[in-house]
Design an enzyme around this catalytic site. Structure first.
Site, PDB file in Angstrom:
ATOM      1  N   HIS A 113       0.824  -1.225   0.000  1.00  0.00           N
ATOM      2  CA  HIS A 113       0.000   0.000   0.000  1.00  0.00           C
ATOM      3  C   HIS A 113       0.854   1.269   0.000  1.00  0.00           C
ATOM      4  O   HIS A 113       0.423   2.306  -0.509  1.00  0.00           O
ATOM      5  CB  HIS A 113      -0.929   0.017   1.216  1.00  0.00           C
ATOM      6  CG  HIS A 113      -1.867  -1.154   1.246  1.00  0.00           C
ATOM      7  ND1 HIS A 113      -2.477  -1.596   2.389  1.00  0.00           N
ATOM      8  CD2 HIS A 113      -2.301  -1.977   0.252  1.00  0.00           C
ATOM      9  CE1 HIS A 113      -3.233  -2.648   2.120  1.00  0.00           C
ATOM     10  NE2 HIS A 113      -3.138  -2.896   0.836  1.00  0.00           N
ATOM     11  N   PHE A 153      -0.630  -8.459   4.759  1.00  0.00           N
ATOM     12  CA  PHE A 153       0.689  -7.843   4.593  1.00  0.00           C
ATOM     13  C   PHE A 153       0.647  -6.475   3.909  1.00  0.00           C
ATOM     14  O   PHE A 153       1.543  -6.125   3.133  1.00  0.00           O
ATOM     15  CB  PHE A 153       1.625  -8.796   3.811  1.00  0.00           C
ATOM     16  CG  PHE A 153       1.450 -10.227   4.237  1.00  0.00           C
ATOM     17  CD1 PHE A 153       1.800 -10.625   5.515  1.00  0.00           C
ATOM     18  CD2 PHE A 153       0.881 -11.158   3.387  1.00  0.00           C
ATOM     19  CE1 PHE A 153       1.595 -11.935   5.928  1.00  0.00           C
ATOM     20  CE2 PHE A 153       0.671 -12.465   3.789  1.00  0.00           C
ATOM     21  CZ  PHE A 153       1.033 -12.851   5.069  1.00  0.00           C
ATOM     22  N   CYS A 154      -0.409  -5.707   4.180  1.00  0.00           N
ATOM     23  CA  CYS A 154      -0.558  -4.364   3.584  1.00  0.00           C
ATOM     24  C   CYS A 154      -0.447  -4.405   2.062  1.00  0.00           C
ATOM     25  O   CYS A 154       0.138  -3.504   1.438  1.00  0.00           O
ATOM     26  CB  CYS A 154       0.462  -3.381   4.163  1.00  0.00           C
ATOM     27  SG  CYS A 154       0.236  -3.115   5.924  1.00  0.00           S
ATOM     28  N   ALA A 155      -0.963  -5.476   1.483  1.00  0.00           N
ATOM     29  CA  ALA A 155      -0.974  -5.600   0.019  1.00  0.00           C
ATOM     30  C   ALA A 155      -2.299  -6.267  -0.352  1.00  0.00           C
ATOM     31  O   ALA A 155      -2.325  -7.347  -0.942  1.00  0.00           O
ATOM     32  CB  ALA A 155       0.222  -6.421  -0.448  1.00  0.00           C
TER      33      ALA A 155
END
Ligand code: PLP
Length: 484
Positions: free
Chosen positions: A135, A377-379
């Site tokens: 992100h 995982f912020c994705a």
């Protein structure tokens, strides 16, 4: 000088590499039943432990710690030198051009936000990127321009093909290509040199998110042809709150300062301001001198240890890990490029058929003293792609989270290697994972409704309290909020 080197058991190495010691390498942590066990840290892609030589630098600096740049006292001059020496160390570590600036920031997220703020595109130009991005390398660009997001490509060749085609599209002229150096989810190392060449041939700038690349591979911005590079100290064994943006003075010296204030100016009158050139222009306020010195020291120690040797060691460990996981029942690896020759940093992400990722991670911690990460995982878009979550299902998940419902959000488990790991760590992990997957968790777990995390019903672990800080009860921590 590299203090306290240790030789660790390597996977097939001829001679052991002398590795810098990590603070906490001998940490023992409680299992849920209260017994102490040596901790196995397999969450290096999130944050790394501090290197002892980095801590040595910090301890040596602290007695002379003072404000930088303007102080006449000797401590101020010592601190100023440390701060500027750290800038040189980062400049050398990433092989920057003489005309590049190193701007100290907090982390990669801030570096990429700053880059997006400083870069000006021509009217109508867009940013080109891919759906594999963290992100941090996705959201800042949306503030700069329209972002064209390419689907995750099944091979490096397919990626280069897709990027070339997008760059040739006259209807959507690309002003900037924003890509990761290495995926934090699946570990693939991106063909940055070829991507940069393509982008430059079409007049576009290149920004690389090196949060995962910098701790694992040698970087040479000149060789790679990268214009902007972002990295974080806490992923490079220097967790003291500093990161860096490296980029061309031609852009950074002219950029509107993101923060206005002291240190960023040459002179101020009541009706005007003369901004200083970069880096000062983009570092308003008192900087994180200790963090910058730590980051510079980490860069210098990593460079002296040898990034290529570290990468070779990690590749061997990674192959060993993958070999052990391969063929394990119910384990589904998440990979994008699965060719034998695909280069990958030490990241390995998987799901366990029939078992929620939060339960796998909780059981590894509570029953085996092994730290891994689970979630998205912020994705989010990339994990959705890898797990086959459709756009409409992704919208449903968004709506559920908006209502605070964290139950059963799709995700995965990630194991990530750092220079503190060796074969014995991987063996411990494989033994723990086998036990969790094949026999099932030994303990009972409840779900924390606020985070979706699993917590042992009878958890006898008490967390050590730290000097001079109030101790928080678990209910005061707000575990995992928003950290998918
Ligand atoms: N980019 C990648 C590829 C990452 O893995 C991370 C962190 O996990 C970030 C960016 C953001 O880094 P930071 O949290 O240090 O800003």
């Amino acid at each position: 000088m590299i203090a306290g080197p240790t030789a660790r058991r390597d996977a097939g190495a001829d001679s052991p590499l002398r590795l810098p010691r990590l603070v906490g390498s001998d940490l023992r942590v409680p299992l849920a039943n209260g017994e102490l066990r040596p901790y196995v840290n397999l969450d290096n892609a999130a944050s790394t432990q501090a290197m002892q030589p980095v801590v040595d630098t910090v301890i040596a600096l602290l007695p002379s710690y003072s404000s930088v740049h303007r102080g006449a006292g000797v401590p101020s001059q010592v601190s100023t030198r440390a701060y500027e020496a750290a800038r040189h160390a980062i400049h050398s570590f990433v092989g920057a051009r003489a005309t590049d600036h190193v701007i100290f920031v907090r982390n990669t997220t801030e570096a990429l936000n700053l880059a997006a703020h400083c870069i000006t595109l021509r009217p109508g130009q867009i940013v080109l990127s891919t759906a594999v991005e963290h992100h941090a390398n996705m959201l800042p660009w949306r503030r700069l321009a329209k972002v064209r997001v390419l689907d995750p490509a099944p091979s490096p060749e397919a990626l280069l093909f897709d990027v070339k085609r997008a760059l040739e599209d006259p209807l959507q002229p690309v002003g900037l290509l924003a890509v990761t150096g290495a995926s934090n989810v699946t570990g693939e190392v991106y063909p940055v040199e070829q991507l940069s060449r393509l982008a430059h041939e079409h007049g576009a700038l290149v920004a690389v998110d090196a949060a995962q690349l910098a701790p694992h591979r040698r970087i040479d911005m000149v060789e790679l042809g990268v214009d902007f590079l972002a990295l974080s100290g806490h992923k490079m064994y220097a967790p003291f709150g500093a990161g860096a943006l490296i980029g061309p003075s031609a852009v950074l010296d002219r950029a509107e300062p993101l923060l206005a204030g002291g240190g960023a100016v040459t002179y101020v009158t009541l009706d005007d301001v003369e901004w200083a050139p970069a880096p000062d222009r983009l570092e308003a306020g008192s900087p994180n001198v200790v963090g910058a010195a730590a980051l510079g020291a980490a860069a210098q120690v990593l460079q002296a240890t040898g990034m290529d040797a570290l990468a070779a060691r990690e590749r061997r460990l990674h192959r060993y890990l993958e070999g052990q996981l391969r063929g394990m029942p119910r384990i589904q690896r998440l990979v994008l490029w699965d060719g034998e020759d695909a280069d990958r940093v030490g990241v390995c992400t998987f799901t366990v058929l029939g078992m929620h990722h939060a339960l796998v991670a909780a059981a590894l911690s509570a029953e085996h003293a092994i730290g891994v990460r689970h979630g998205c995982f912020c994705a989010h878009p990339y994990i959705a792609h890898l797990l086959g979550v459709s756009i409409s299902d992704a919208h449903t998940i968004r709506d559920r989270l908006r209502r605070g419902e964290h139950r059963d959000i799709p995700g995965a488990v990630r194991v990530s290697l750092g220079l503190g790991n060796d074969v014995a760590d991987i063996d411990r992990f494989i033994t723990g994972l086998r036990s969790v997957v094949e026999a099932g968790p030994r303990l009972q777990y409840r779900e924390d409704p606020a985070s979706g995390d699993r917590i042992p019903v009878d958890d006898q672990r008490s967390m050590p309290s730290l000097p001079n800080l109030p101790s928080l009860t678990d209910s005061g921590i707000g575990a995992g909020c928003g950290q998918f």
